[in-house]
Design a protein around this motif. Structure first.
Motif, PDB file in Angstrom:
ATOM      1  N   SER A 169     -31.682   3.854  19.977  1.00  0.00           N
ATOM      2  CA  SER A 169     -32.205   4.998  19.235  1.00  0.00           C
ATOM      3  C   SER A 169     -31.618   5.080  17.830  1.00  0.00           C
ATOM      4  O   SER A 169     -32.318   5.421  16.864  1.00  0.00           O
ATOM      5  N   LEU A 170     -30.327   4.763  17.710  1.00  0.00           N
ATOM      6  CA  LEU A 170     -29.677   4.756  16.399  1.00  0.00           C
ATOM      7  C   LEU A 170     -30.356   3.755  15.463  1.00  0.00           C
ATOM      8  O   LEU A 170     -30.709   4.088  14.318  1.00  0.00           O
ATOM      9  N   PHE A 171     -30.563   2.524  15.932  1.00  0.00           N
ATOM     10  CA  PHE A 171     -31.197   1.494  15.102  1.00  0.00           C
ATOM     11  C   PHE A 171     -32.632   1.895  14.746  1.00  0.00           C
ATOM     12  O   PHE A 171     -33.068   1.727  13.594  1.00  0.00           O
ATOM     13  N   LEU A 204     -25.997   9.954  18.450  1.00  0.00           N
ATOM     14  CA  LEU A 204     -26.190   8.613  17.893  1.00  0.00           C
ATOM     15  C   LEU A 204     -27.579   8.460  17.298  1.00  0.00           C
ATOM     16  O   LEU A 204     -27.752   7.843  16.236  1.00  0.00           O
ATOM     17  N   ASP A 205     -28.586   9.014  17.974  1.00  0.00           N
ATOM     18  CA  ASP A 205     -29.948   8.960  17.453  1.00  0.00           C
ATOM     19  C   ASP A 205     -30.009   9.592  16.059  1.00  0.00           C
ATOM     20  O   ASP A 205     -30.605   9.036  15.126  1.00  0.00           O
ATOM     21  N   THR A 206     -29.369  10.747  15.914  1.00  0.00           N
ATOM     22  CA  THR A 206     -29.448  11.479  14.655  1.00  0.00           C
ATOM     23  C   THR A 206     -28.607  10.839  13.556  1.00  0.00           C
ATOM     24  O   THR A 206     -28.896  11.032  12.364  1.00  0.00           O
ATOM     25  N   VAL A 232     -35.290  -4.775  14.517  1.00  0.00           N
ATOM     26  CA  VAL A 232     -35.032  -5.980  15.322  1.00  0.00           C
ATOM     27  C   VAL A 232     -33.790  -5.780  16.188  1.00  0.00           C
ATOM     28  O   VAL A 232     -33.766  -6.161  17.364  1.00  0.00           O
ATOM     29  N   PHE A 233     -32.742  -5.171  15.604  1.00  0.00           N
ATOM     30  CA  PHE A 233     -31.543  -4.876  16.388  1.00  0.00           C
ATOM     31  C   PHE A 233     -31.893  -3.992  17.590  1.00  0.00           C
ATOM     32  O   PHE A 233     -31.361  -4.174  18.689  1.00  0.00           O
ATOM     33  N   ALA A 234     -32.789  -3.029  17.369  1.00  0.00           N
ATOM     34  CA  ALA A 234     -33.203  -2.134  18.454  1.00  0.00           C
ATOM     35  C   ALA A 234     -33.920  -2.910  19.555  1.00  0.00           C
ATOM     36  O   ALA A 234     -33.680  -2.683  20.751  1.00  0.00           O
ATOM     37  N   ILE A 235     -34.799  -3.818  19.165  1.00  0.00           N
ATOM     38  CA  ILE A 235     -35.535  -4.626  20.156  1.00  0.00           C
ATOM     39  C   ILE A 235     -34.571  -5.462  20.984  1.00  0.00           C
ATOM     40  O   ILE A 235     -34.646  -5.493  22.222  1.00  0.00           O
TER      41      ILE A 235
END
Length: 401
Positions: free
Chosen positions: A16-18, A140-142, A175-178
């Motif tokens: 979620s952060l990425f 972390l998302d925010t 890409v980091f999130a994927i």
């Protein structure tokens, strides 16, 4: 009892952060970019309205599908992947239909992942730490909403008006999130696969099947959502108070920083005092912020009100999801979250249209005061009609040890 943040919660929070870093990196420049390629204000409004409608309605459908198949990870992975690949798509071609397709792809990704992700988070909790876990995820998302605009402002400082390349750069955290999402694995939960036909609107049937407590809570949440308009109106108020565009973006970053820093501790505290009490506290702060916005034009007071707005968000957004999962059968967690999120998205669109009409005909003062008064009625409703946010269904044995 679980007292630490599990591996799955860490992965979901980092994903979620990425993702939010990528999305919010484009936040400051999206309207400017769309205007530069020929979009009118009306067309931008239609684009955003359509994209949000797709995201909202799809949350219910894919949430129910996740429950039906008793799977979480594939929906989370596909949802985040679609949002990531939509970023460079926006820069590849400038044809309106392609832009509509790319933007809708982004929001569809959100719709696919929301219910499954929150159900996966819920499975990592007990009734004693649900606020903590959802608060940690929101923190972390925010932080992504802080990092994204900061990176965008830095880039545009050195490369003014280079919007196209910013879309490609935003693909990097995507890409980091994927990659991180593929570290997720479905755990063995007490979820029973349901072999039944599901259509796009079949999640609406869940409303009839849900518990009375779920309906009471969601009715209150949706009433509030009908008046909780876009943050754009708060930023417009800051603009009217004398801030230039850079400072308006900076105050948006400031609000998200306060939100990110306080979501985890407030979520942890909510587990001690009760999710309902924390949510009502957040609504009280929201109402005070909107009364303040309506009654002042003092720049320093407005900045202080954005601090309060960050506290409100931290005290409600993750808490509302935790509350929903607490009063839902674990076999229907994704459906419960998705159904609420679908209705909420529609209510949010109505709220923004209503706020826009109020602002146009009566000005900012009336817009904010009407919202504050409506929120006061929501507070009274929760105080008088909704019980505590205690689980009404048994959790899996894993979660009650």
């Amino acid at each position: 009892m679980k007292t630490t943040i599990t591996r799955t919660v860490w992965i979901l929070s980092l994903v979620s952060l990425f993702t939010d870093t990528a999305s919010e990196m484009l936040y400051p420049i999206m309207p400017i970019y769309l205007k530069s390629i020929g979009f009118s204000i009306l067309l931008i409004g239609i684009l955003e309205g359509l994209a949000e409608a797709v995201a909202g309605l799809s949350k219910g459908y894919f949430g129910q599908m996740s429950d039906s198949k008793a799977r979480r990870a594939p929906f989370v992975q596909l949802g985040y992947a679609l949002s990531a690949i939509s970023k460079p798509m926006m820069a590849l071609f400038v044809y309106p239909l392609w832009i509509f397709f790319a933007r809708t792809t982004d929001r569809l990704g959100k719709g696919i992942r929301t219910g499954a992700r929150d159900a996966m988070l819920s499975a990592e909790t007990t009734k004693k730490n649900k606020g903590q876990i959802f608060g940690f995820h929101r923190s972390l998302d925010t932080f992504g909403a802080v990092l994204g605009p900061v990176l965008a402002l830095l880039y545009l400082y050195f490369f003014p008006e280079d919007y196209i390349n910013l879309f490609y750069i935003a693909f990097i955290p995507g890409v980091f999130a994927i990659v991180a999402s593929f570290l997720l694995k479905d755990q063995k939960e007490n979820i029973i696969s349901k072999k039944k036909k599901i259509n796009f609107f079949s999640f609406l049937n869940y409303w009839k099947q849900s518990s009375a407590q779920y309906r009471k809570v969601v009715i209150g949440l949706l009433f509030f959502a009908l008046f909780n308009s876009s943050d754009v109106f708060l930023l417009l108020k800051a603009k009217e108070a004398g801030l230039d565009d850079t400072w308006v973006i900076s105050i948006y970053i400031f609000y998200n920083l306060i939100y990110a820093l306080t979501a985890y501790p407030l979520g942890t505290f909510a587990d001690k005092v009760g999710l309902k009490k924390m949510f009502i506290f957040g609504l009280i702060i929201f109402s005070l912020v909107y009364f303040g916005m309506g009654l002042t034009s003092n720049l320093y007071i407005i900045i202080a009100l954005f601090f309060g707005y960050g506290i409100y968000a931290a005290a409600t957004e993750g808490i509302s999801k935790a509350w929903i999962t607490n009063i839902s059968n674990e076999n229907d967690t994704a459906t419960a979250v998705g159904t609420y999120a679908a209705f909420q998205s529609i209510a949010a669109m109505i709220a923004s249209v209503f706020a826009g009409l109020l602002w146009f005909y009566f000005g900012a003062k009336i817009t904010f005061i009407v919202t504050a008064i409506a929120t006061s009625f929501a507070i009274i409703y929760f105080l008088g009609n909704v019980g505590n946010a205690s689980p009404i269904f048994s959790q899996s044995s894993k979660n009650t040890k």
